[in-house]
Design a protein around this motif. Structure first.
Motif, PDB file in Angstrom:
ATOM      1  N   LEU A 238      39.015 -44.994  26.066  1.00 24.97           N
ATOM      2  CA  LEU A 238      40.079 -45.583  25.442  1.00 24.97           C
ATOM      3  C   LEU A 238      40.602 -44.880  24.021  1.00 24.97           C
ATOM      4  CD1 LEU A 238      39.129 -49.437  25.932  1.00 24.97           C
ATOM      5  CD2 LEU A 238      40.903 -48.193  26.725  1.00 24.97           C
ATOM      6  N   LEU A 239      39.559 -44.587  23.233  1.00 23.86           N
ATOM      7  CA  LEU A 239      39.709 -43.754  21.929  1.00 23.86           C
ATOM      8  C   LEU A 239      40.548 -42.535  22.353  1.00 23.86           C
ATOM      9  CD1 LEU A 239      36.456 -44.650  20.120  1.00 23.86           C
ATOM     10  CD2 LEU A 239      38.694 -45.588  19.684  1.00 23.86           C
ATOM     11  N   TYR A 240      40.158 -41.790  23.411  1.00 26.01           N
ATOM     12  CA  TYR A 240      41.164 -40.473  23.683  1.00 26.01           C
ATOM     13  C   TYR A 240      42.153 -40.781  24.419  1.00 26.01           C
ATOM     14  CZ  TYR A 240      37.193 -37.491  22.012  1.00 26.01           C
ATOM     15  OH  TYR A 240      36.251 -36.744  21.211  1.00 26.01           O
ATOM     16  N   GLY A 241      42.704 -41.921  24.767  1.00 20.46           N
ATOM     17  CA  GLY A 241      44.194 -42.124  25.056  1.00 20.46           C
ATOM     18  C   GLY A 241      44.307 -42.970  26.247  1.00 20.46           C
ATOM     19  N   ALA A 242      43.522 -43.505  26.973  1.00 20.74           N
ATOM     20  CA  ALA A 242      43.546 -44.148  28.337  1.00 20.74           C
ATOM     21  C   ALA A 242      44.563 -45.703  27.703  1.00 20.74           C
ATOM     22  CB  ALA A 242      42.377 -44.484  28.802  1.00 20.74           C
ATOM     23  N   ASP A 243      45.088 -46.013  28.615  1.00 21.20           N
ATOM     24  CA  ASP A 243      45.625 -47.405  28.317  1.00 21.20           C
ATOM     25  C   ASP A 243      44.990 -48.541  28.880  1.00 21.20           C
ATOM     26  OD1 ASP A 243      48.255 -46.368  27.460  1.00 21.20           O
ATOM     27  OD2 ASP A 243      48.626 -45.576  29.324  1.00 21.20           O
TER      28      ASP A 243
ATOM     29  N   ALA B 215      38.558 -53.329  24.371  1.00 19.14           N
ATOM     30  CA  ALA B 215      39.746 -52.703  24.905  1.00 19.14           C
ATOM     31  C   ALA B 215      40.720 -53.604  24.327  1.00 19.14           C
ATOM     32  CB  ALA B 215      39.749 -53.125  26.561  1.00 19.14           C
ATOM     33  N   HIS B 216      40.830 -55.011  24.168  1.00 12.13           N
ATOM     34  CA  HIS B 216      41.756 -55.875  23.660  1.00 12.13           C
ATOM     35  C   HIS B 216      42.099 -55.772  22.257  1.00 12.13           C
ATOM     36  CE1 HIS B 216      41.366 -58.857  27.301  1.00 12.13           C
ATOM     37  NE2 HIS B 216      41.993 -57.935  27.774  1.00 12.13           N
ATOM     38  N   SER B 217      40.992 -55.295  21.407  1.00 14.31           N
ATOM     39  CA  SER B 217      41.169 -54.937  20.100  1.00 14.31           C
ATOM     40  C   SER B 217      41.967 -53.720  19.729  1.00 14.31           C
ATOM     41  CB  SER B 217      39.667 -54.619  19.467  1.00 14.31           C
ATOM     42  OG  SER B 217      39.334 -53.404  19.878  1.00 14.31           O
ATOM     43  N   LEU B 218      42.001 -52.977  20.827  1.00 11.11           N
ATOM     44  CA  LEU B 218      43.256 -51.624  20.974  1.00 11.11           C
ATOM     45  C   LEU B 218      44.449 -52.206  21.290  1.00 11.11           C
ATOM     46  CD1 LEU B 218      40.471 -48.926  21.601  1.00 11.11           C
ATOM     47  CD2 LEU B 218      41.368 -49.645  19.177  1.00 11.11           C
ATOM     48  N   GLN B 219      44.716 -53.141  21.953  1.00  6.60           N
ATOM     49  CA  GLN B 219      45.822 -53.610  22.828  1.00  6.60           C
ATOM     50  C   GLN B 219      45.770 -52.997  24.087  1.00  6.60           C
ATOM     51  OE1 GLN B 219      46.518 -53.007  18.983  1.00  6.60           O
ATOM     52  NE2 GLN B 219      45.583 -55.231  19.150  1.00  6.60           N
ATOM     53  N   LYS B 220      44.697 -52.744  24.618  1.00  9.16           N
ATOM     54  CA  LYS B 220      44.542 -52.092  25.739  1.00  9.16           C
ATOM     55  C   LYS B 220      43.837 -52.967  26.951  1.00  9.16           C
ATOM     56  CE  LYS B 220      44.978 -47.640  23.743  1.00  9.16           C
ATOM     57  NZ  LYS B 220      44.338 -45.912  23.658  1.00  9.16           N
ATOM     58  N   LYS B 221      43.777 -52.530  28.158  1.00  7.42           N
ATOM     59  CA  LYS B 221      43.513 -53.527  29.415  1.00  7.42           C
ATOM     60  C   LYS B 221      42.217 -53.067  29.929  1.00  7.42           C
ATOM     61  CE  LYS B 221      48.172 -54.935  30.258  1.00  7.42           C
ATOM     62  NZ  LYS B 221      49.205 -55.003  31.554  1.00  7.42           N
ATOM     63  N   ALA B 222      41.421 -53.908  30.435  1.00  2.42           N
ATOM     64  CA  ALA B 222      40.304 -53.829  31.154  1.00  2.42           C
ATOM     65  C   ALA B 222      40.286 -54.521  32.684  1.00  2.42           C
ATOM     66  CB  ALA B 222      38.811 -54.262  30.265  1.00  2.42           C
ATOM     67  N   TYR B 223      40.109 -53.649  33.457  1.00  2.94           N
ATOM     68  CA  TYR B 223      39.876 -54.346  34.685  1.00  2.94           C
ATOM     69  C   TYR B 223      38.342 -54.199  35.381  1.00  2.94           C
ATOM     70  CZ  TYR B 223      44.778 -52.887  34.347  1.00  2.94           C
ATOM     71  OH  TYR B 223      46.146 -52.849  33.956  1.00  2.94           O
TER      72      TYR B 223
ATOM     73  N   PRO C 101      39.948 -37.224  19.248  1.00  4.74           N
ATOM     74  CA  PRO C 101      40.949 -38.116  19.783  1.00  4.74           C
ATOM     75  C   PRO C 101      42.060 -37.870  19.028  1.00  4.74           C
ATOM     76  CG  PRO C 101      39.300 -39.609  19.193  1.00  4.74           C
ATOM     77  CD  PRO C 101      38.571 -38.215  18.921  1.00  4.74           C
ATOM     78  N   GLY C 102      43.286 -37.376  19.664  1.00  6.45           N
ATOM     79  CA  GLY C 102      44.493 -37.365  18.881  1.00  6.45           C
ATOM     80  C   GLY C 102      44.664 -36.060  18.132  1.00  6.45           C
ATOM     81  N   LYS C 103      43.989 -35.256  18.119  1.00  3.92           N
ATOM     82  CA  LYS C 103      43.652 -34.061  17.085  1.00  3.92           C
ATOM     83  C   LYS C 103      43.594 -32.586  18.161  1.00  3.92           C
ATOM     84  CE  LYS C 103      42.386 -36.600  12.855  1.00  3.92           C
ATOM     85  NZ  LYS C 103      41.775 -36.550  11.666  1.00  3.92           N
ATOM     86  N   PRO C 104      44.062 -31.531  17.383  1.00  2.00           N
ATOM     87  CA  PRO C 104      43.757 -30.506  18.275  1.00  2.00           C
ATOM     88  C   PRO C 104      42.575 -30.093  18.183  1.00  2.00           C
ATOM     89  CG  PRO C 104      45.898 -29.966  16.719  1.00  2.00           C
ATOM     90  CD  PRO C 104      45.151 -31.427  16.296  1.00  2.00           C
ATOM     91  N   ASN C 105      41.812 -29.354  18.951  1.00  2.00           N
ATOM     92  CA  ASN C 105      40.639 -28.824  19.071  1.00  2.00           C
ATOM     93  C   ASN C 105      40.482 -27.555  17.868  1.00  2.00           C
ATOM     94  OD1 ASN C 105      40.462 -30.274  21.264  1.00  2.00           O
ATOM     95  ND2 ASN C 105      39.983 -28.548  22.816  1.00  2.00           N
TER      96      ASN C 105
END
Length: 409
Positions: free
Chosen positions: A20-25, A55-63, A357-361
């Protein structure tokens, strides 16, 4: 343009957070029962609840997968588990069996249902059947072409999900009996021993104990061993097909795998949606997918029927160009010191790469290391050892340290 969901595997709570932190919805995971990956870590009920909350704290989903093909003895415990998932506010359950579907509708009628790839949906009529039953989404069979998917999209309004990256099953949409026959571990109840990756020889009926090698070359042959799926070069076609969710396989894969794959596909999807006219596949994205543990890549069934070129006959081993060696737990910008949890042996003088996450290597050489009592050390040899290290750039929690395999073997 509609941006598809990027759906990541989560074999345990750490992998869930990383994905989730690296970009999954969204993420898909399993409890200790009723899922098809019994030998991944999976989630206790408490961990599952924490995963959904994160997941919900990041406004993302969990199945959550409930996609075994249950026998009678599996059913008594299922209603209470379904109620628990509903009480945890999971965003959907993933189901393959009609009996499980019926039980969910009876016990938790408002719980959204996704139909698993195990249900073998290969045509628009079967997808329409599930749509008429009121399910929210169908995960399409891996054996479909992109043209097949486009036809289905035109015929139905239900959400469609498809695999875009990860291991391929030799059997039709995972419907496999080999593990059950060879090891008495039922793949369709979550216990696959992956005999498709074994090396096979030929035995003649009247000559027991005499093993005749099946030879592609001097290494033998792995006659059921598929390459891994990789559709990174085809993001535009996938988005244009109207798929609602892009699924990455790998609940039994590493944290390094989950973070790297998700970061790459996140960047590619966002880049295409932002500027489709000038979109192109970046070389560094393809290089990233070589750094993780993987088999040679294939596009599967998306553009043609699978041939011998989509199989690996010489070995069942994986390849990778980088090792995951450390995970950043915290960072102090005043001292530029990071506290790191060791994941592989590392020492002063090595050149490493930092991915976050979200930054260049970026790369740096390890110039100094300290234990948690601030004593100077030259190496961190112990599994999950905590140590400190000065960083040449600011880093965030969950940044990953990697080391090139060949240079530092």
């Amino acid at each position: 343009m509609k941006k598809p969901e990027l759906l990541a595997p989560a074999g345990n709570l750490e992998k869930l957070k990383m994905a989730l932190l690296y970009g999954a919805d969204a993420v898909f995971m399993a409890g200790k029962s009723f899922g098809l990956r019994a030998f991944s870590d999976n989630f206790t009920e408490d961990e599952l609840k924490k995963g959904v909350e994160f997941a919900h704290s990041l406004q993302k989903k969990a199945y959550v997968t409930v996609n075994i093909f249950p026998h009678n003895e599996d059913l008594p415990a299922l209603p209470d588990y379904i109620r628990y998932l509903s009480d945890c506010h999971v965003d959907a359950v993933i189901v393959a069996d009609l009996g499980v579907y019926r039980m969910i509708r009876k016990v938790a009628p408002n719980l959204p249902i996704h139909i698993s790839t195990q249900a073998n949906n290969t045509n628009w009529s079967s997808v329409l059947f599930w749509q008429e039953l009121g399910v929210h989404r169908v995960v399409l069979a891996r054996e479909l072409s992109l043209a097949d998917i486009t036809v289905i999209r035109d015929k139905v309004t239900i959400e469609l999900e498809a695999f875009i990256h990860g291991a391929m099953c030799i059997s039709y949409s995972g419907r496999c009996l080999m593990s059950n026959y060879f090891t008495d571990r039922d793949a369709n109840r979550g216990q696959c021993a992956q005999p498709c990756r074994w090396k096979f020889n030929l035995v003649e009926e009247k000559r027991p104990g005499e093993y005749y090698p099946v030879m592609e070359d001097e290494r033998g042959t792995y006659i059921f061993n598929s390459k891994d799926l990789c559709l990174l070069p085809h993001i535009p076609e996938l988005i244009d097909s109207g798929l609602d969710s892009f699924k990455v396989e790998g609940r039994m894969k590493s944290v390094h795998y989950a973070a790297t794959v998700i970061k790459v596909y996140r960047e590619a999807i966002d880049a295409y949606v932002k500027d489709p006219e000038h979109y192109s596949v970046k070389a560094e994205w393809l290089e990233e997918l070589q750094k993780i543990s993987h088999r040679a890549y294939t596009s599967g069934f998306y553009f043609n029927k699978a041939t011998q070129e989509d199989q690996i006959y010489g070995t069942s081993s994986y390849e990778q160009t980088f090792d995951f060696i450390g995970l950043v737990k915290s960072y102090d910008p005043a001292t530029k010191m990071a506290t790191i949890e060791q994941r592989n042996n590392l020492k002063v003088g090595q050149e490493i790469e930092i991915m976050q996450p979200g930054k260049p290597n970026f790369n740096q050489v390890i110039t100094e290391m300290f234990d948690i009592e601030d004593k100077s050390i030259s190496t961190a040899p112990h599994p999950q050892q905590l140590f400190k290290m000065r960083m040449c750039q600011e880093v965030v929690e969950y940044a990953m340290l990697r080391r090139e395999v060949q240079k530092n073997a």
